[in-house]
Design a protein around this motif. Structure first.
Motif, PDB file in Angstrom:
ATOM      1  N   PHE A 146      33.256  34.505  61.557  1.00 46.16           N
ATOM      2  CA  PHE A 146      33.264  34.035  60.168  1.00 46.16           C
ATOM      3  C   PHE A 146      32.013  33.191  59.924  1.00 46.16           C
ATOM      4  CE2 PHE A 146      37.746  35.091  60.472  1.00 46.16           C
ATOM      5  CZ  PHE A 146      38.023  35.586  59.202  1.00 46.16           C
ATOM      6  N   VAL A 147      31.257  33.548  58.916  1.00 50.75           N
ATOM      7  CA  VAL A 147      30.018  32.821  58.608  1.00 50.75           C
ATOM      8  C   VAL A 147      29.994  32.458  57.129  1.00 50.75           C
ATOM      9  CG1 VAL A 147      28.722  33.987  60.431  1.00 50.75           C
ATOM     10  CG2 VAL A 147      28.704  34.932  58.126  1.00 50.75           C
ATOM     11  N   SER A 148      29.284  31.387  56.819  1.00 51.04           N
ATOM     12  CA  SER A 148      29.068  31.006  55.423  1.00 51.04           C
ATOM     13  C   SER A 148      27.697  31.514  54.993  1.00 51.04           C
ATOM     14  CB  SER A 148      29.142  29.485  55.268  1.00 51.04           C
ATOM     15  OG  SER A 148      28.046  28.875  55.913  1.00 51.04           O
ATOM     16  N   ARG A 149      27.433  31.394  53.715  1.00 56.79           N
ATOM     17  CA  ARG A 149      26.151  31.867  53.186  1.00 56.79           C
ATOM     18  C   ARG A 149      24.975  31.128  53.827  1.00 56.79           C
ATOM     19  NH1 ARG A 149      24.568  34.590  48.470  1.00 56.79           N
ATOM     20  NH2 ARG A 149      26.755  34.771  47.845  1.00 56.79           N
ATOM     21  N   ASP A 150      25.176  29.829  54.125  1.00 57.18           N
ATOM     22  CA  ASP A 150      24.082  29.027  54.691  1.00 57.18           C
ATOM     23  C   ASP A 150      23.841  29.301  56.172  1.00 57.18           C
ATOM     24  OD1 ASP A 150      23.572  27.799  52.290  1.00 57.18           O
ATOM     25  OD2 ASP A 150      24.890  26.088  52.686  1.00 57.18           O
ATOM     26  N   ASP A 151      24.748  30.038  56.811  1.00 56.03           N
ATOM     27  CA  ASP A 151      24.607  30.306  58.248  1.00 56.03           C
ATOM     28  C   ASP A 151      23.618  31.432  58.542  1.00 56.03           C
ATOM     29  OD1 ASP A 151      26.431  28.366  58.956  1.00 56.03           O
ATOM     30  OD2 ASP A 151      28.142  29.719  58.872  1.00 56.03           O
ATOM     31  N   ALA A 157      22.187  37.124  53.544  1.00 56.28           N
ATOM     32  CA  ALA A 157      23.262  36.552  52.732  1.00 56.28           C
ATOM     33  C   ALA A 157      23.426  37.303  51.413  1.00 56.28           C
ATOM     34  CB  ALA A 157      22.981  35.072  52.466  1.00 56.28           C
ATOM     35  N   ARG A 158      22.295  37.649  50.779  1.00 60.35           N
ATOM     36  CA  ARG A 158      22.386  38.343  49.489  1.00 60.35           C
ATOM     37  C   ARG A 158      23.143  39.662  49.614  1.00 60.35           C
ATOM     38  NH1 ARG A 158      17.201  36.083  48.566  1.00 60.35           N
ATOM     39  NH2 ARG A 158      16.133  37.869  49.492  1.00 60.35           N
ATOM     40  N   ALA A 159      22.899  40.378  50.697  1.00 61.32           N
ATOM     41  CA  ALA A 159      23.582  41.662  50.892  1.00 61.32           C
ATOM     42  C   ALA A 159      25.024  41.461  51.328  1.00 61.32           C
ATOM     43  CB  ALA A 159      22.830  42.493  51.935  1.00 61.32           C
ATOM     44  N   ALA A 160      25.246  40.575  52.305  1.00 62.52           N
ATOM     45  CA  ALA A 160      26.576  40.416  52.898  1.00 62.52           C
ATOM     46  C   ALA A 160      27.577  39.847  51.907  1.00 62.52           C
ATOM     47  CB  ALA A 160      26.482  39.521  54.133  1.00 62.52           C
ATOM     48  N   PHE A 161      27.154  38.862  51.107  1.00 59.98           N
ATOM     49  CA  PHE A 161      28.110  38.184  50.236  1.00 59.98           C
ATOM     50  C   PHE A 161      28.302  38.897  48.894  1.00 59.98           C
ATOM     51  CE2 PHE A 161      27.500  35.136  53.502  1.00 59.98           C
ATOM     52  CZ  PHE A 161      28.693  34.418  53.551  1.00 59.98           C
ATOM     53  N   ASN A 162      27.785  40.112  48.805  1.00 58.38           N
ATOM     54  CA  ASN A 162      28.124  40.992  47.687  1.00 58.38           C
ATOM     55  C   ASN A 162      29.104  42.078  48.118  1.00 58.38           C
ATOM     56  OD1 ASN A 162      26.768  40.005  45.389  1.00 58.38           O
ATOM     57  ND2 ASN A 162      24.811  40.741  46.199  1.00 58.38           N
ATOM     58  N   LEU A 163      29.511  42.035  49.407  1.00 63.64           N
ATOM     59  CA  LEU A 163      30.433  43.050  49.927  1.00 63.64           C
ATOM     60  C   LEU A 163      31.883  42.620  49.753  1.00 63.64           C
ATOM     61  CD1 LEU A 163      28.673  43.853  53.347  1.00 63.64           C
ATOM     62  CD2 LEU A 163      28.576  45.218  51.250  1.00 63.64           C
ATOM     63  N   SER A 164      32.737  43.589  49.510  1.00 67.59           N
ATOM     64  CA  SER A 164      34.173  43.359  49.567  1.00 67.59           C
ATOM     65  C   SER A 164      34.652  43.694  50.971  1.00 67.59           C
ATOM     66  CB  SER A 164      34.896  44.252  48.540  1.00 67.59           C
ATOM     67  OG  SER A 164      34.440  43.962  47.223  1.00 67.59           O
ATOM     68  N   VAL A 165      35.846  43.227  51.318  1.00 67.29           N
ATOM     69  CA  VAL A 165      36.397  43.493  52.647  1.00 67.29           C
ATOM     70  C   VAL A 165      36.477  45.000  52.876  1.00 67.29           C
ATOM     71  CG1 VAL A 165      38.398  43.246  54.159  1.00 67.29           C
ATOM     72  CG2 VAL A 165      37.674  41.327  52.712  1.00 67.29           C
ATOM     73  N   GLY A 166      35.925  45.461  53.984  1.00 68.75           N
ATOM     74  CA  GLY A 166      35.931  46.886  54.322  1.00 68.75           C
ATOM     75  C   GLY A 166      34.668  47.617  53.921  1.00 68.75           C
ATOM     76  N   GLU A 167      33.813  46.984  53.114  1.00 66.59           N
ATOM     77  CA  GLU A 167      32.610  47.656  52.630  1.00 66.59           C
ATOM     78  C   GLU A 167      31.468  47.587  53.656  1.00 66.59           C
ATOM     79  OE1 GLU A 167      32.278  47.880  47.842  1.00 66.59           O
ATOM     80  OE2 GLU A 167      31.686  45.972  48.744  1.00 66.59           O
ATOM     81  N   ILE A 168      30.575  48.570  53.549  1.00 62.11           N
ATOM     82  CA  ILE A 168      29.383  48.656  54.394  1.00 62.11           C
ATOM     83  C   ILE A 168      28.158  48.492  53.492  1.00 62.11           C
ATOM     84  CG2 ILE A 168      28.070  50.060  56.035  1.00 62.11           C
ATOM     85  CD1 ILE A 168      30.842  49.456  57.054  1.00 62.11           C
ATOM     86  N   GLN A 187      37.796  34.388  54.369  1.00 58.63           N
ATOM     87  CA  GLN A 187      38.586  33.157  54.332  1.00 58.63           C
ATOM     88  C   GLN A 187      37.839  32.153  53.458  1.00 58.63           C
ATOM     89  OE1 GLN A 187      39.235  31.751  58.329  1.00 58.63           O
ATOM     90  NE2 GLN A 187      40.730  33.359  58.817  1.00 58.63           N
ATOM     91  N   GLY A 188      38.275  31.980  52.231  1.00 57.02           N
ATOM     92  CA  GLY A 188      37.581  31.088  51.305  1.00 57.02           C
ATOM     93  C   GLY A 188      36.182  31.605  51.039  1.00 57.02           C
ATOM     94  N   ASP A 189      35.177  30.749  51.300  1.00 58.97           N
ATOM     95  CA  ASP A 189      33.793  31.165  51.062  1.00 58.97           C
ATOM     96  C   ASP A 189      33.124  31.674  52.337  1.00 58.97           C
ATOM     97  OD1 ASP A 189      33.636  28.811  52.450  1.00 58.97           O
ATOM     98  OD2 ASP A 189      32.186  27.843  51.110  1.00 58.97           O
TER      99      ASP A 189
END
Length: 335
Positions: A146-151, A157-168, A187-189
């Motif tokens: 589990f990582v946050s955007r700042d990690d 981050a731009r690519a990963a945090f636009n994904l929904s669970v299960g998306e590639i 889990q949360g953010d």
């Protein structure tokens, strides 16, 4: 903040010098579950605190100075215990980095796209990452936890945090190479991510191309070419380039192994050697000056002895300063 950023960069650079190459440094970070950004974030409070202490001490010690008489007294007192002047060389260089060509980058990007398609067609993401990822990123099947955007770095981050669970994700380019990212949970953010990472390494052809350029520049220098101008034109070292590649003085015993081997027995200023390979690329060296090992004398080494005298006087000042601080500071010992 700019000073802290610069100090952080220098601190991380010193750490990376303990590794044979930048790639192996990044691989060691990945093995610890860290990115370069996370490492800097971890060290930032420590570096900031150190800079504040240095600034405070520098302000306090700014008025410590020594007269010529004090220098002469210091030399007379410590002559027998002063270390000798080590053998030293004054060097200039041209640094030619070995970088992947556009052709090599396109090839790695194409492979990343093919692996992504295999995953979309049903291949196991973790197995693909384990078998293909670079820099140790596939050791746990690419699992980042589990990582946050700042990690993570901004592009990731731009690519990963636009994904929904299960998306590639699509193929994502960062400073580490090309990624394909999978979001597995949230889990949360924070997102549980897995990735495939393909680093972009120079090909043999890329290395040979740089070596050929280095041989050509070395030949030009040995034939009477203007080395400082060549350094300003070709060198990738931003610090030494404006000075025509000049690096300054180094004790031969403290040079990096690659440089120490290259300068061994080198005593004639104006000569050139290379190519020398280091973790930063390929170097062409010029010997600007040579100084054999010898004992200090006031006549030849006044400036160095003056600095030693100033440091010794500063040390005495600091001891007195600390004693005064102790007198004014309440200390409660509870054994």
């Amino acid at each position: 903040p700019e000073e802290i950023d610069q100090a952080l960069d220098e601190h991380v650079a010193r750490i990376s010098e303990n590794f044979p190459s930048q790639d192996e440094f990044l691989q060691a970070l990945a093995a610890e579950g860290l990115t370069l950004r996370e490492l800097k974030k971890r060290y930032r409070p420590e570096v900031e605190n150190q800079l504040l202490k240095q600034r405070f001490i520098q302000k306090k010690l700014a008025d410590v100075a020594v007269s010529r008489h004090e220098v002469e007294e210091f030399f007379a007192k410590y002559t027998d215990s002063l270390p000798g002047q080590p053998e030293a060389v004054k060097l200039a260089h041209i640094l030619l980095p070995i970088a992947p060509s556009a052709k090599e980058e396109d090839s790695v990007e194409a492979l990343a796209g093919q692996l992504r398609q295999q995953v979309l067609d049903g291949a196991d993401f973790a197995s693909i990452s384990l078998n293909y990822s670079s820099l140790g990123a596939g050791a746990e099947g690419g699992d980042l936890g589990f990582v946050s955007r700042d990690d993570v770095v901004p592009e990731f981050a731009r690519a990963a945090f636009n994904l929904s669970v299960g998306e590639i994700s699509g193929v994502v380019r960062t400073q580490f190479g090309f990624h394909v990212i999978k979001c597995e949970d949230q889990q949360g953010d924070r997102l549980k991510l897995r990735h495939i990472l393909l680093a972009i390494q120079p090909s043999v052809e890329d290395s040979q191309k740089v070596l050929h350029l280095a041989d050509s520049l070395l030949h030009d220098a040995q034939s009477g070419g203007d080395f400082p101008q060549m350094a300003k034109t070709w060198s990738d070292d931003a610090q030494s380039r404006p000075q025509g590649g000049e690096l300054g003085w180094f004790a031969t015993s403290q040079l990096p192994e690659a440089f120490a081997t290259a300068v061994q027995g080198w005593t004639t200023p104006g000569e050139y050697r290379g190519p020398v390979r280091s973790q930063f690329g390929i170097h062409i060296l010029e010997l600007l000056d040579y100084r054999p090992a010898r004992q200090y004398t006031l006549a030849e080494d006044f400036d160095e002895i003056k600095e030693m005298a100033r440091q010794e006087k500063t040390s005495r000042f600091v001891e007195k300063w600390i004693a005064e601080i102790k007198e004014k500071t309440y200390i409660d010992y509870r054994l």
